[in-house]
Motif scaffolding. Sequence first.
Motif, short mmCIF file in Angstrom:
data_model
loop_
_atom_site.label_atom_id
_atom_site.label_comp_id
_atom_site.label_asym_id
_atom_site.label_seq_id
_atom_site.Cartn_x
_atom_site.Cartn_y
_atom_site.Cartn_z
N GLY A 178 0.81 -1.21 0.00
CA GLY A 178 0.00 0.00 0.00
C GLY A 178 0.85 1.25 0.00
O GLY A 178 2.08 1.20 0.11
N PRO A 179 0.20 2.43 -0.10
CA PRO A 179 0.94 3.70 -0.20
C PRO A 179 1.71 4.06 1.07
O PRO A 179 2.59 4.93 1.04
CB PRO A 179 -0.17 4.72 -0.49
N ASP A 180 1.37 3.44 2.19
CA ASP A 180 2.04 3.76 3.45
C ASP A 180 3.30 2.93 3.68
O ASP A 180 3.98 3.09 4.70
CB ASP A 180 1.08 3.55 4.63
N ASP A 197 8.49 -15.53 5.55
CA ASP A 197 9.27 -14.49 6.19
C ASP A 197 9.04 -13.10 5.61
O ASP A 197 9.67 -12.13 6.05
CB ASP A 197 10.77 -14.81 6.09
N VAL A 198 8.18 -12.97 4.61
CA VAL A 198 7.94 -11.67 3.98
C VAL A 198 7.44 -10.67 5.03
O VAL A 198 6.54 -11.00 5.82
CB VAL A 198 6.92 -11.80 2.83
N PRO A 199 8.01 -9.47 5.09
CA PRO A 199 7.65 -8.50 6.14
C PRO A 199 6.17 -8.12 6.11
O PRO A 199 5.50 -8.20 5.08
CB PRO A 199 8.54 -7.28 5.81
N ASP A 200 5.67 -7.67 7.26
CA ASP A 200 4.30 -7.18 7.37
C ASP A 200 4.10 -6.00 6.42
O ASP A 200 5.01 -5.17 6.23
CB ASP A 200 4.00 -6.73 8.80
N GLY A 201 2.92 -5.91 5.85
CA GLY A 201 2.61 -4.84 4.92
C GLY A 201 2.87 -5.18 3.47
O GLY A 201 2.51 -4.43 2.57
N ILE A 202 3.54 -6.33 3.23
CA ILE A 202 3.82 -6.79 1.88
C ILE A 202 2.95 -8.01 1.58
O ILE A 202 2.96 -8.98 2.34
CB ILE A 202 5.31 -7.18 1.69
#
Length: 220
Positions: free
Chosen positions: A11-13, A138-143
């Motif tokens: 997302g944009p954030d 393991d992909v970071p949060d937000g992705i």
Amino acid sequence: MRYATIVLTWGPDVSVHPVDDLLSGTDDVTVETIQYVGPVYEGRYVEFVELHGDLDVARALLTDSPETVEFDIVGEKGRGVLYLHCRTAGLVDDLLTILREQQIVLDWPMQYIDTGGERGLQLTVLGTSEAIRRAAGDVPDGIKLRLERMGEYEPDMGNLSSILTERQEALFDLAVREGYYEVPRETTHRELADELDLTTGTVSERLQRIEAKLVGAYVD
């Protein structure tokens, strides 16, 4: 050995890559691909990025950016390659760290795509099924992660799926089937656009990018 082609969206954030963040405020120039990113020293990075658009706008923004140590852009007619020595690689470095920790090979480059208004990166990785599964977890949060295709890796995978994105491959297939590349042409940008519910400008630009990729692959 297995390969997996995945798409990461955010997302944009979420700040994923400093160059993409820097250019997100202008429509004049965009990042096409990340050809390479690697750490050098003291938390700094060097990378090669393919740009599309007004290269002078990119030069001005990079000159004013506090993240820039030094850079150079070569190219003309709206297409260029950026060499950048920068102070951060953003979440891209986190993703590369995950691949290294799970003993997974990245098949450069990473391709930027537009997925319904969201920015995204398409990349292909090589490794065992278990290693790819662990890395996905393991992909970071937000992705957000979407698997596009997975299969047994073959050294001669120089087919359309390894050159074009899934969306580009679908458009190219439609253009061929409808006779766009016949002489004389049997369809138009407008007819292809109506078929895909896109604007003629979008179809024209995407076909130009497809053709540039295919010609580049042929020359290589």
